[in-house]
Design an enzyme around this catalytic site. Structure first.
Site, PDB file in Angstrom:
ATOM      1  N   CYS A  28       0.816  -1.210   0.000  1.00  0.00           N
ATOM      2  CA  CYS A  28       0.000   0.000   0.000  1.00  0.00           C
ATOM      3  C   CYS A  28       0.849   1.260   0.000  1.00  0.00           C
ATOM      4  O   CYS A  28       2.025   1.240   0.345  1.00  0.00           O
ATOM      5  CB  CYS A  28      -0.877   0.063   1.245  1.00  0.00           C
ATOM      6  SG  CYS A  28      -1.977  -1.339   1.438  1.00  0.00           S
ATOM      7  N   GLY A  59       0.612   0.137  -5.047  1.00  0.00           N
ATOM      8  CA  GLY A  59      -0.643  -0.607  -5.035  1.00  0.00           C
ATOM      9  C   GLY A  59      -1.525  -0.196  -6.193  1.00  0.00           C
ATOM     10  O   GLY A  59      -1.776   0.990  -6.380  1.00  0.00           O
ATOM     11  N   ASN A  92      -0.623   1.540   5.692  1.00  0.00           N
ATOM     12  CA  ASN A  92       0.352   0.751   4.933  1.00  0.00           C
ATOM     13  C   ASN A  92       1.081  -0.145   5.918  1.00  0.00           C
ATOM     14  O   ASN A  92       1.612   0.340   6.911  1.00  0.00           O
ATOM     15  CB  ASN A  92       1.346   1.668   4.214  1.00  0.00           C
ATOM     16  CG  ASN A  92       2.492   0.906   3.539  1.00  0.00           C
ATOM     17  OD1 ASN A  92       3.593   1.423   3.418  1.00  0.00           O
ATOM     18  ND2 ASN A  92       2.254  -0.326   3.107  1.00  0.00           N
ATOM     19  N   GLY A  93       1.084  -1.442   5.623  1.00  0.00           N
ATOM     20  CA  GLY A  93       1.752  -2.398   6.505  1.00  0.00           C
ATOM     21  C   GLY A  93       0.778  -3.476   6.902  1.00  0.00           C
ATOM     22  O   GLY A  93      -0.390  -3.447   6.508  1.00  0.00           O
ATOM     23  N   CYS A 126      12.263  -1.696   6.629  1.00  0.00           N
ATOM     24  CA  CYS A 126      12.266  -2.751   5.615  1.00  0.00           C
ATOM     25  C   CYS A 126      13.349  -2.492   4.564  1.00  0.00           C
ATOM     26  O   CYS A 126      13.272  -1.530   3.798  1.00  0.00           O
ATOM     27  CB  CYS A 126      10.902  -2.777   4.931  1.00  0.00           C
ATOM     28  SG  CYS A 126      10.870  -3.726   3.393  1.00  0.00           S
ATOM     29  N   TYR A 137      13.815  -2.826  -3.906  1.00  0.00           N
ATOM     30  CA  TYR A 137      12.838  -2.949  -4.985  1.00  0.00           C
ATOM     31  C   TYR A 137      11.618  -2.050  -4.847  1.00  0.00           C
ATOM     32  O   TYR A 137      11.190  -1.444  -5.825  1.00  0.00           O
ATOM     33  CB  TYR A 137      12.329  -4.394  -5.066  1.00  0.00           C
ATOM     34  CG  TYR A 137      11.102  -4.563  -5.946  1.00  0.00           C
ATOM     35  CD1 TYR A 137      11.212  -4.654  -7.335  1.00  0.00           C
ATOM     36  CD2 TYR A 137       9.818  -4.601  -5.390  1.00  0.00           C
ATOM     37  CE1 TYR A 137      10.074  -4.788  -8.133  1.00  0.00           C
ATOM     38  CE2 TYR A 137       8.688  -4.736  -6.185  1.00  0.00           C
ATOM     39  CZ  TYR A 137       8.821  -4.830  -7.553  1.00  0.00           C
ATOM     40  OH  TYR A 137       7.706  -4.953  -8.340  1.00  0.00           O
ATOM     41  N   ASP A 192      18.998  -7.854 -12.236  1.00  0.00           N
ATOM     42  CA  ASP A 192      17.676  -7.577 -11.672  1.00  0.00           C
ATOM     43  C   ASP A 192      17.825  -7.436 -10.160  1.00  0.00           C
ATOM     44  O   ASP A 192      18.862  -7.799  -9.592  1.00  0.00           O
ATOM     45  CB  ASP A 192      16.677  -8.690 -12.022  1.00  0.00           C
ATOM     46  CG  ASP A 192      15.225  -8.187 -11.941  1.00  0.00           C
ATOM     47  OD1 ASP A 192      15.002  -7.017 -11.573  1.00  0.00           O
ATOM     48  OD2 ASP A 192      14.308  -8.979 -12.263  1.00  0.00           O
ATOM     49  N   ASP A 193      16.778  -6.920  -9.531  1.00  0.00           N
ATOM     50  CA  ASP A 193      16.884  -6.652  -8.094  1.00  0.00           C
ATOM     51  C   ASP A 193      16.661  -7.886  -7.246  1.00  0.00           C
ATOM     52  O   ASP A 193      17.181  -7.998  -6.137  1.00  0.00           O
ATOM     53  CB  ASP A 193      15.868  -5.580  -7.684  1.00  0.00           C
ATOM     54  CG  ASP A 193      14.458  -6.092  -7.854  1.00  0.00           C
ATOM     55  OD1 ASP A 193      13.985  -6.153  -9.001  1.00  0.00           O
ATOM     56  OD2 ASP A 193      13.839  -6.487  -6.845  1.00  0.00           O
ATOM     57  N   CYS A 198       7.356 -12.311   3.521  1.00  0.00           N
ATOM     58  CA  CYS A 198       7.175 -11.097   4.328  1.00  0.00           C
ATOM     59  C   CYS A 198       5.787 -11.120   4.956  1.00  0.00           C
ATOM     60  O   CYS A 198       4.821 -11.485   4.300  1.00  0.00           O
ATOM     61  CB  CYS A 198       7.308  -9.861   3.437  1.00  0.00           C
ATOM     62  SG  CYS A 198       7.027  -8.321   4.337  1.00  0.00           S
ATOM     63  N   CYS A 234      14.708  -4.518   8.922  1.00  0.00           N
ATOM     64  CA  CYS A 234      14.077  -5.824   8.835  1.00  0.00           C
ATOM     65  C   CYS A 234      14.578  -6.440   7.534  1.00  0.00           C
ATOM     66  O   CYS A 234      14.394  -5.872   6.458  1.00  0.00           O
ATOM     67  CB  CYS A 234      12.554  -5.712   8.802  1.00  0.00           C
ATOM     68  SG  CYS A 234      11.807  -7.355   8.592  1.00  0.00           S
ATOM     69  N   CYS A 267      13.136 -11.297   4.852  1.00  0.00           N
ATOM     70  CA  CYS A 267      12.968 -11.987   3.560  1.00  0.00           C
ATOM     71  C   CYS A 267      14.257 -12.695   3.142  1.00  0.00           C
ATOM     72  O   CYS A 267      14.221 -13.636   2.350  1.00  0.00           O
ATOM     73  CB  CYS A 267      12.474 -11.013   2.494  1.00  0.00           C
ATOM     74  SG  CYS A 267      13.373  -9.458   2.407  1.00  0.00           S
TER      75      CYS A 267
HETATM   76  P1  AMP Z   1       9.842 -14.106 -10.099  1.00  0.00           P
HETATM   77  O1  AMP Z   1       9.501 -14.514 -11.461  1.00  0.00           O
HETATM   78  O2  AMP Z   1       8.745 -14.536  -9.152  1.00  0.00           O
HETATM   79  O3  AMP Z   1      11.179 -14.554  -9.668  1.00  0.00           O
HETATM   80  O4  AMP Z   1       9.788 -12.532 -10.067  1.00  0.00           O
HETATM   81  C1  AMP Z   1      10.941 -11.758  -9.975  1.00  0.00           C
HETATM   82  C2  AMP Z   1      10.628 -10.351 -10.375  1.00  0.00           C
HETATM   83  O5  AMP Z   1       9.605  -9.827  -9.544  1.00  0.00           O
HETATM   84  C3  AMP Z   1      11.814  -9.422 -10.256  1.00  0.00           C
HETATM   85  O6  AMP Z   1      11.951  -8.750 -11.486  1.00  0.00           O
HETATM   86  C4  AMP Z   1      11.468  -8.450  -9.155  1.00  0.00           C
HETATM   87  O7  AMP Z   1      11.827  -7.137  -9.524  1.00  0.00           O
HETATM   88  C5  AMP Z   1       9.980  -8.546  -9.052  1.00  0.00           C
HETATM   89  N1  AMP Z   1       9.513  -8.482  -7.675  1.00  0.00           N
HETATM   90  C6  AMP Z   1      10.158  -8.717  -6.533  1.00  0.00           C
HETATM   91  N2  AMP Z   1       9.373  -8.548  -5.457  1.00  0.00           N
HETATM   92  C7  AMP Z   1       8.158  -8.174  -5.917  1.00  0.00           C
HETATM   93  C8  AMP Z   1       6.909  -7.858  -5.318  1.00  0.00           C
HETATM   94  N3  AMP Z   1       6.760  -7.858  -4.005  1.00  0.00           N
HETATM   95  N4  AMP Z   1       5.880  -7.521  -6.141  1.00  0.00           N
HETATM   96  C9  AMP Z   1       6.028  -7.525  -7.466  1.00  0.00           C
HETATM   97  N5  AMP Z   1       7.174  -7.824  -8.093  1.00  0.00           N
HETATM   98  C10 AMP Z   1       8.238  -8.146  -7.347  1.00  0.00           C
END
Ligand code: AMP
Length: 470
Positions: A7, A33, A107-108, A242, A248, A351-352, A388, A440, A443
């Site tokens: 959120c 969101g 939010n939370g 967090c 991300y 990627d992150d 989380c 935190c 994850c």
């Molecule tokens: P996956 O295919 O499930 O491994 O998705 C990985 C991708 O989801 C990465 O590109 C992340 O940037 C993105 N991601 C990570 N956390 C979230 C989240 N909470 N909501 C939406 N996308 C996310």
């Protein structure tokens, strides 16, 4: 009661165009969101609100905003992955009770909301929604304290978990962050008068606001006609912001704990290039989330940065697939590889994070199909191994690929040539603060900031320790 709500919250006090500013603020927070949005405003006597399922741009029109009068307003954007994606769970949540009207945006996620809800229901409370936020509202209504500030504190002393809350009453706005400060919240001023609070500072930029600072963990900021006051009504707890907001969730143009999110992500890319180098011709990000880290990786390694993947920004939540199957369709509708960039190249893909690994696998196959010679995946965070419970949408452990697979196994699943993650020490080196203990990072570590089965303490803590006017 879903514990997967992502959120964004916003609040403005003392500006003639409050609802319009809330609308713009929510626009800037839309990434937090996309499922429902709402605004509540007050003209000093009653609270008016409008909320709907959908995105901010589709929900609010000039007409609707004109029907939200007054110089104070709060707003909320929400995304929930659980079955509770219904209008009754959209926020702000607005109620009338014996001492007046109140609107709240949260939010939370709370970790003991179910428990309290059951207890209240046994005593006759009737709930309208499945939101944990409603539990807070019930507790406020039940409180016998005199002032709304005291009632809110009494209610929040009973709940555990993550909350960045914005309350709107006809005569004041109150913003509160949980004692561990798990989710973000900032406060600022607006040109032409007034105060503003928001999940992220990027919302202030859009409305010509000036960021004052973060609302501190455990702080209650009260804004009324006399100005802004800061209260510290909760027992001191160590801050556990967090860390995934930096990785991300937050927008890179936001500033958190006085530090640019973009600069943190870029630093993560630098560090990743040192910890997990790759012999390659180009570095490409998975847009948009991987871009700052990929720039950092490129700068550190000297490997040229290229945009090898392009994102379509206009994809809705669902789409109809053609009957005849198209290879990598699900990811192709969102991302496409540029053959001219990747063909014949040894490519580092940044990627992150990897959650389930399903997107990553499709992306690698798509880049391979576009002619890449080698693909080296680099992730600018440690392996995501735990879900989380405080407001970020992650699946259960069994669906987190890094919880059940080794590095080699994940690399094999992704079909990449190599895979590297940022270490916990590397993460620590990139985020502000002396130690990761201030965050935190459940994850990645399973060390939950608020123990999930924490016994409730009935002990009422002294209210309003140190009230200072700021
Ligand atoms: P996956 O295919 O499930 O491994 O998705 C990985 C991708 O989801 C990465 O590109 C992340 O940037 C993105 N991601 C990570 N956390 C979230 C989240 N909470 N909501 C939406 N996308 C996310």
């Amino acid at each position: 009661m879903g514990f997967k709500d992502e959120c964004g919250v916003f609040g403005v006090f003392g500006h003639s165009e409050a609802a319009n500013l809330a609308y713009l603020g929510l626009y800037a927070l839309q990434h937090r969101g996309q499922e429902s949005a709402g605004i509540a405003s007050t003209d000093g006597s009653v609270i008016t609100f409008h909320k709907e399922m959908g995105q901010v741009a589709d929900i609010f029109s000039e007409d609707i905003l004109a029907r939200l009068p007054g110089d104070c307003a709060i707003g909320h954007v929400r995304y929930s992955t659980t079955g509770s994606s219904e209008l009754k769970n959209a926020q702000p949540f607005v109620v009338d009770f014996e001492s007046g009207s109140i609107a709240v945006a949260h939010n939370g996620n709370l970790v003991n909301a179910q428990h309290i809800k059951r207890e209240l229901e046994v005593n006759g409370s009737i709930f309208q929604s499945t939101m944990d936020t409603e539990v807070i509202v019930h507790l406020i209504a039940l409180s016998r304290r005199e002032t709304i500030e005291e009632r809110i504190v009494e209610a929040l002393n009973r709940v555990r978990g993550a909350y960045s809350l914005v309350f709107l009453m006809p005569d004041k706005l109150i913003a509160v962050r949980d004692p561990r400060g798990i989710r973000p919240l900032v406060v600022g001023t607006i040109r032409g008068g007034g105060h503003v609070v928001a999940s992220e500072s990027c919302a202030l930029d859009l409305i010509d606001g000036t960021l004052l600072r973060d609302v501190e963990p455990g702080e209650m900021v009260v804004i009324d006609r006399t100005g802004m006051r800061s209260l510290k009504p909760f027992a001191a707890a160590s801050s556990r912001f967090c860390v995934f907001e930096y990785i991300y969730f937050a927008r890179p143009d936001s500033v958190m704990s006085g530090t640019s999110v973009y600069s943190v992500r870029k630093k993560m890319g630098h560090r990743l290039a040192i910890e997990a180098p790759a012999d390659a011709d180009i570095v490409i990000p998975v847009p948009d989330s991987g871009v700052p880290a990929a720039i950092g990786f490129s700068e550190e390694s000297g490997i040229p940065f290229e945009m090898g993947l392009i994102r379509n920004h206009y994809v809705g939540r669902t789409f109809i697939e053609p009957q005849q199957s198209i290879r990598h369709f699900g990811v192709k509708i969102k991302l496409n590889a540029i053959r001219e960039v990747v063909a014949g190249k040894r490519v580092v893909v940044v990627d992150d994070s990897i959650v389930r690994g399903t997107t990553g696998r499709k992306i690698i196959k798509m880049i391979r199909a576009a002619g890449a010679k080698e693909i080296h995946v680099r992730i600018s965070s440690p392996p995501t191994t735990y879900p989380c419970f405080y407001g970020i949408d992650t699946p259960s452990r069994r669906d987190l690929i890094a919880a059940t697979h080794s590095l080699d196994e994940i690399n094999t699943y992704l079909t990449s040539d190599s895979l590297g993650y940022l270490s916990m020490a590397g993460l620590h080196a990139c985020v502000p603060g002396q130690s990761l203990d201030g965050y935190c990072h459940a994850c990645f570590s399973g060390a939950y900031a608020v123990p999930l089965e924490e016994a409730e303490t009935e002990e009422q803590l002294p209210l309003f320790r140190g009230s200072v006017r700021i």
